[in-house]
Scaffold this active site. Sequence first.
Site, PDB file in Angstrom:
ATOM      1  N   ASP A   1     -16.524 -50.647  -1.338  1.00  0.00           N
ATOM      2  CA  ASP A   1     -16.631 -49.487  -0.449  1.00  0.00           C
ATOM      3  C   ASP A   1     -15.279 -49.049   0.102  1.00  0.00           C
ATOM      4  OD1 ASP A   1     -16.705 -51.978   0.862  1.00  0.00           O
ATOM      5  OD2 ASP A   1     -17.524 -51.102   2.673  1.00  0.00           O
TER       6      ASP A   1
ATOM      7  N   GLU B   1     -18.858 -53.816   2.638  1.00  0.00           N
ATOM      8  CA  GLU B   1     -18.086 -54.862   3.325  1.00  0.00           C
ATOM      9  C   GLU B   1     -17.534 -54.326   4.639  1.00  0.00           C
ATOM     10  OE1 GLU B   1     -14.984 -57.051   4.996  1.00  0.00           O
ATOM     11  OE2 GLU B   1     -14.565 -55.131   3.995  1.00  0.00           O
ATOM     12  N   GLU B   2     -17.063 -53.081   4.647  1.00  0.00           N
ATOM     13  CA  GLU B   2     -16.464 -52.515   5.849  1.00  0.00           C
ATOM     14  C   GLU B   2     -17.470 -52.379   6.985  1.00  0.00           C
ATOM     15  OE1 GLU B   2     -13.479 -52.344   6.257  1.00  0.00           O
ATOM     16  OE2 GLU B   2     -12.510 -52.103   4.312  1.00  0.00           O
TER      17      GLU B   2
ATOM     18  N   HIS C   1      -6.136 -50.237   6.255  1.00  0.00           N
ATOM     19  CA  HIS C   1      -6.856 -49.359   7.179  1.00  0.00           C
ATOM     20  C   HIS C   1      -5.939 -48.285   7.765  1.00  0.00           C
ATOM     21  CE1 HIS C   1     -10.679 -51.940   7.942  1.00  0.00           C
ATOM     22  NE2 HIS C   1     -10.130 -52.249   6.773  1.00  0.00           N
TER      23      HIS C   1
END
Length: 376
Positions: A65, A121-122, A345
């Site tokens: 993702d 996962e995020e 990020h």
Amino acid sequence: MVGLRRELHRHPELSEREERTAGVICSFLEDLGVPFRAGVGGHGVVARVPGRSTGPEVALRADIDALPIHEETGLSFASAVDGVMHACGHDGHTAILAGAAVLLSTEPPPFPVRLLFQPAEERGSGARMMIDDGAIDGVSAVFGGHLDINYPVGTLVVTEGAVNAASDYFTIDITGKTGHAARPHEAVDAVVIGASLVNALQTVVSREVDPSDPAVLTVGSFNSGTAENVIAGSARLTGTIRTLNPEVRRHLRDSVLRMAEAVGQLHGCGVDAEVREGNPSVVNGPAMTELARRAASALVGEAGVLRMRTVNMGSEDFGRYLERVPGCYIRYGGRIPGGDPSPAHSSRFDFDERALEVGARWLDAIARLAGEELAG
């Protein structure tokens, strides 16, 4: 691998929306002749490379993702989706696992190997959904890795013990009383109350936690007010807690609730606080870490096998797999030489694509080695 990575990078998808990404993975596996099951835990894909004989099955995992970030890398294959970007290397992780699939299917391993292409996962929900859908049923060990621009390309970072922190999240709603900015005595100011709570929460780690126990408490958002001449009657604070020690984790969660209640009583207003449990910490056990180190050393030499300088206080839901089966989670060095690396990020995150081959070869090697060792 580079082509696959760039295709995924150009078309990123957020957690639990990875339909196109899963389709690309399925097409790749279909062309490779590797059997797979789609729709696992949402948009996850689980493939299985048969071994030369039956025996312990090792799982290899990659996350797929992206993040809600507008890309500013200037890459020729930059995201074509406004406000969404692969800013954490998951496009690379997927390509690495695909590369390992090629190696494993070209020269079959001694025992079966399971490939986990994991969504969400995020959001912290993907591993749990995959596990609930049977993704690791019958698996004897699990391995995975994360691209890391803090280390040079060509290195593998293998560390025993805790490598990622546990995560929890909190929401605090304050209910005061709206009033005119010129007559504060007639109102209960949610901004003042919220500011007081923010300051109070910053003392929890510094004054209630042993300095030798890593811990982080961050207020990430503070929303209140509608106009410059109106005293806000409500506010919402949200934040996260990151810890390694389970006792510290419990203490910080209790402290958030305790302080929220105390501030409400102090100011005579309503305060409603909730703490939601996130991922467990990622802890590499000694036996699987030693196997991971051996596989890494055979690939990049002793000098190329590094240890993490400090524990990453970021969260990673790979820990949910390690709660159920032994395994190890490493870092793939991916720093771009001569560049000014942007952290994960961030809108300018990128990595050296030469790391893809190193990661794929390590996954291939650890799957073979772990299978042989577990078979005795």
